[in-house]
Design a protein around this motif. Structure first.
Motif, PDB file in Angstrom:
ATOM      1  N   ILE A   1      -0.660   0.898   0.232  1.00 28.70           N
ATOM      2  CA  ILE A   1       0.726   0.670  -0.147  1.00 28.70           C
ATOM      3  C   ILE A   1       1.435  -0.189   0.893  1.00 28.70           C
ATOM      4  CG2 ILE A   1       2.948   1.816  -0.538  1.00 28.70           C
ATOM      5  CD1 ILE A   1       1.294   4.194  -1.667  1.00 28.70           C
ATOM      6  N   ASP A   2       1.143   0.042   2.163  1.00 29.77           N
ATOM      7  CA  ASP A   2       1.803  -0.728   3.218  1.00 29.77           C
ATOM      8  C   ASP A   2       1.496  -2.214   3.117  1.00 29.77           C
ATOM      9  OD1 ASP A   2       3.001   1.508   4.253  1.00 29.77           O
ATOM     10  OD2 ASP A   2       1.428   1.869   5.736  1.00 29.77           O
ATOM     11  N   SER A   3       0.261  -2.558   2.790  1.00 29.30           N
ATOM     12  CA  SER A   3      -0.077  -3.975   2.678  1.00 29.30           C
ATOM     13  C   SER A   3       0.633  -4.618   1.494  1.00 29.30           C
ATOM     14  CB  SER A   3      -1.591  -4.172   2.573  1.00 29.30           C
ATOM     15  OG  SER A   3      -2.087  -3.643   1.365  1.00 29.30           O
TER      16      SER A   3
ATOM     17  N   GLY B   1       7.111  -8.104   0.178  1.00 31.66           N
ATOM     18  CA  GLY B   1       8.458  -7.918   0.700  1.00 31.66           C
ATOM     19  C   GLY B   1       9.247  -6.875  -0.079  1.00 31.66           C
ATOM     20  N   ILE B   2       8.556  -5.830  -0.507  1.00 33.23           N
ATOM     21  CA  ILE B   2       9.196  -4.741  -1.251  1.00 33.23           C
ATOM     22  C   ILE B   2       8.994  -3.444  -0.490  1.00 33.23           C
ATOM     23  CG2 ILE B   2       9.014  -5.790  -3.534  1.00 33.23           C
ATOM     24  CD1 ILE B   2       6.461  -4.247  -4.014  1.00 33.23           C
ATOM     25  N   MET B   3       9.583  -2.377  -0.972  1.00 28.97           N
ATOM     26  CA  MET B   3       9.432  -1.090  -0.318  1.00 28.97           C
ATOM     27  C   MET B   3       8.960  -0.058  -1.337  1.00 28.97           C
ATOM     28  SD  MET B   3       9.463   0.273   2.492  1.00 28.97           S
ATOM     29  CE  MET B   3       9.503   1.817   3.297  1.00 28.97           C
ATOM     30  N   LEU B   4       7.650   0.168  -1.388  1.00 27.77           N
ATOM     31  CA  LEU B   4       7.070   1.192  -2.250  1.00 27.77           C
ATOM     32  C   LEU B   4       6.807   2.427  -1.406  1.00 27.77           C
ATOM     33  CD1 LEU B   4       4.439  -0.917  -4.224  1.00 27.77           C
ATOM     34  CD2 LEU B   4       6.759  -0.317  -4.927  1.00 27.77           C
ATOM     35  N   VAL B   5       7.160   3.581  -1.946  1.00 29.53           N
ATOM     36  CA  VAL B   5       6.919   4.840  -1.255  1.00 29.53           C
ATOM     37  C   VAL B   5       6.267   5.814  -2.224  1.00 29.53           C
ATOM     38  CG1 VAL B   5       8.794   4.607   0.415  1.00 29.53           C
ATOM     39  CG2 VAL B   5       9.244   5.676  -1.778  1.00 29.53           C
TER      40      VAL B   5
ATOM     41  N   GLY C   1       3.335  12.538  -5.309  1.00 26.33           N
ATOM     42  CA  GLY C   1       2.239  11.980  -6.094  1.00 26.33           C
ATOM     43  C   GLY C   1       2.611  10.812  -6.984  1.00 26.33           C
ATOM     44  N   LYS C   2       3.855  10.344  -6.920  1.00 24.01           N
ATOM     45  CA  LYS C   2       4.291   9.203  -7.713  1.00 24.01           C
ATOM     46  C   LYS C   2       4.658   8.065  -6.788  1.00 24.01           C
ATOM     47  CE  LYS C   2       6.051  11.721 -11.658  1.00 24.01           C
ATOM     48  NZ  LYS C   2       7.156  11.892 -12.592  1.00 24.01           N
ATOM     49  N   LEU C   3       4.404   6.860  -7.240  1.00 17.67           N
ATOM     50  CA  LEU C   3       4.758   5.675  -6.476  1.00 17.67           C
ATOM     51  C   LEU C   3       6.126   5.192  -6.954  1.00 17.67           C
ATOM     52  CD1 LEU C   3       3.499   3.830  -4.312  1.00 17.67           C
ATOM     53  CD2 LEU C   3       2.684   2.385  -6.167  1.00 17.67           C
ATOM     54  N   LEU C   4       7.073   5.046  -6.015  1.00 19.31           N
ATOM     55  CA  LEU C   4       8.439   4.637  -6.350  1.00 19.31           C
ATOM     56  C   LEU C   4       8.796   3.366  -5.602  1.00 19.31           C
ATOM     57  CD1 LEU C   4      10.334   8.046  -5.966  1.00 19.31           C
ATOM     58  CD2 LEU C   4       9.496   7.034  -8.081  1.00 19.31           C
ATOM     59  N   GLU C   5       9.622   2.542  -6.236  1.00 23.04           N
ATOM     60  CA  GLU C   5      10.226   1.412  -5.561  1.00 23.04           C
ATOM     61  C   GLU C   5      11.470   1.982  -4.889  1.00 23.04           C
ATOM     62  OE1 GLU C   5      11.948  -1.800  -4.084  1.00 23.04           O
ATOM     63  OE2 GLU C   5      13.068  -0.854  -5.680  1.00 23.04           O
ATOM     64  N   ALA C   6      11.526   1.924  -3.566  1.00 25.78           N
ATOM     65  CA  ALA C   6      12.504   2.692  -2.793  1.00 25.78           C
ATOM     66  C   ALA C   6      13.954   2.322  -3.069  1.00 25.78           C
ATOM     67  CB  ALA C   6      12.211   2.558  -1.305  1.00 25.78           C
TER      68      ALA C   6
ATOM     69  N   MET D   1       3.496  -7.090 -17.444  1.00 25.62           N
ATOM     70  CA  MET D   1       4.119  -8.166 -16.682  1.00 25.62           C
ATOM     71  C   MET D   1       5.628  -7.941 -16.544  1.00 25.62           C
ATOM     72  SD  MET D   1       1.470  -9.611 -15.786  1.00 25.62           S
ATOM     73  CE  MET D   1       2.295 -10.738 -14.701  1.00 25.62           C
ATOM     74  N   HIS D   2       6.264  -7.395 -17.582  1.00 24.25           N
ATOM     75  CA  HIS D   2       7.689  -7.079 -17.500  1.00 24.25           C
ATOM     76  C   HIS D   2       7.938  -6.031 -16.413  1.00 24.25           C
ATOM     77  CE1 HIS D   2      11.807  -6.260 -18.717  1.00 24.25           C
ATOM     78  NE2 HIS D   2      11.502  -4.975 -18.723  1.00 24.25           N
ATOM     79  N   GLN D   3       7.111  -4.988 -16.384  1.00 28.74           N
ATOM     80  CA  GLN D   3       7.263  -3.944 -15.364  1.00 28.74           C
ATOM     81  C   GLN D   3       7.016  -4.512 -13.968  1.00 28.74           C
ATOM     82  OE1 GLN D   3       4.481  -0.997 -16.698  1.00 28.74           O
ATOM     83  NE2 GLN D   3       5.950  -0.021 -18.086  1.00 28.74           N
ATOM     84  N   ALA D   4       6.016  -5.400 -13.843  1.00 28.26           N
ATOM     85  CA  ALA D   4       5.718  -5.999 -12.536  1.00 28.26           C
ATOM     86  C   ALA D   4       6.877  -6.880 -12.076  1.00 28.26           C
ATOM     87  CB  ALA D   4       4.433  -6.805 -12.610  1.00 28.26           C
ATOM     88  N   LYS D   5       7.447  -7.648 -12.993  1.00 21.06           N
ATOM     89  CA  LYS D   5       8.597  -8.491 -12.632  1.00 21.06           C
ATOM     90  C   LYS D   5       9.776  -7.624 -12.197  1.00 21.06           C
ATOM     91  CE  LYS D   5       7.466 -12.390 -15.610  1.00 21.06           C
ATOM     92  NZ  LYS D   5       7.864 -13.198 -16.781  1.00 21.06           N
ATOM     93  N   PHE D   6       9.984  -6.516 -12.889  1.00 22.31           N
ATOM     94  CA  PHE D   6      11.077  -5.612 -12.534  1.00 22.31           C
ATOM     95  C   PHE D   6      10.827  -4.985 -11.162  1.00 22.31           C
ATOM     96  CE2 PHE D   6      13.506  -1.637 -12.700  1.00 22.31           C
ATOM     97  CZ  PHE D   6      14.754  -2.150 -13.019  1.00 22.31           C
ATOM     98  N   THR D   7       9.564  -4.649 -10.859  1.00 24.31           N
ATOM     99  CA  THR D   7       9.220  -4.079  -9.552  1.00 24.31           C
ATOM    100  C   THR D   7       9.494  -5.085  -8.434  1.00 24.31           C
ATOM    101  OG1 THR D   7       7.527  -2.682 -10.553  1.00 24.31           O
ATOM    102  CG2 THR D   7       7.339  -3.059  -8.192  1.00 24.31           C
ATOM    103  N   LEU D   8       9.269  -6.358  -8.717  1.00 25.30           N
ATOM    104  CA  LEU D   8       9.458  -7.406  -7.705  1.00 25.30           C
ATOM    105  C   LEU D   8      10.856  -8.016  -7.733  1.00 25.30           C
ATOM    106  CD1 LEU D   8       6.051  -9.313  -7.973  1.00 25.30           C
ATOM    107  CD2 LEU D   8       6.729  -7.596  -6.294  1.00 25.30           C
TER     108      LEU D   8
END
Length: 135
Positions: A29-31, A37-41, A45-50, A100-107
């Motif tokens: 996750i750190d890499s 340039g995002i912050m995932l935590v 047990g779930k991955l969140l965009e901080a 791709m929509h979810q990935a764009k929203f994550t970024l």
């Protein structure tokens, strides 16, 4: 043109064996945070965009794992995405578009964005880039 084929392996086991939190560690996750340039935590047990507190799906995390192995401007073909994210299982066009929509929203807070190259695949460009490198 030689296609990049990558496999996602977790230290805790093969990512293809389940959809749990262990799959989120496939490339670290750190890499992903540093590269995009995002912050995932990881929380319970779930991955969140901080910053937005939105859940990041396992498929989106696998797509980001794949994408960080490509250079900015390098095309990621749809077949490569399908093989890596869905492990070659047949998928519908709507599933690919939703991913791709979810990935764009994550970024959304990152300085990078996925762009579609119709009939070929996707490319990640920095917000300031307006060209695509030829592979």
């Amino acid at each position: 043109m030689k296609k990049k084929i990558l496999e996602c392996k977790s230290k805790k086991g093969d990512c293809s064996k389940g959809k749990g939190a262990k799959c989120y560690s496939c490339s670290g996750i750190d890499s992903l945070n540093v590269h995009f340039g995002i912050m995932l935590v990881q929380v319970h047990g779930k991955l969140l965009e901080a910053t937005s507190k939105t859940t990041v799906s396992n498929n989106v995390s696998r797509l980001l794992c794949l994408a960080k192995n490509f250079q900015i401007g390098e095309t990621i073909e749809v077949e490569v995405i399908t093989k890596f994210v869905w492990e070659g299982r047949p998928t519908s066009l709507s599933s690919q578009l939703q991913l791709m929509h979810q990935a764009k929203f994550t970024l959304i807070n990152a300085n990078k964005k996925f762009y579609n190259i119709r009939g070929v695949g996707y490319v990640i460009l920095e917000n300031k880039d307006f060209y695509v490198h030829d592979n």
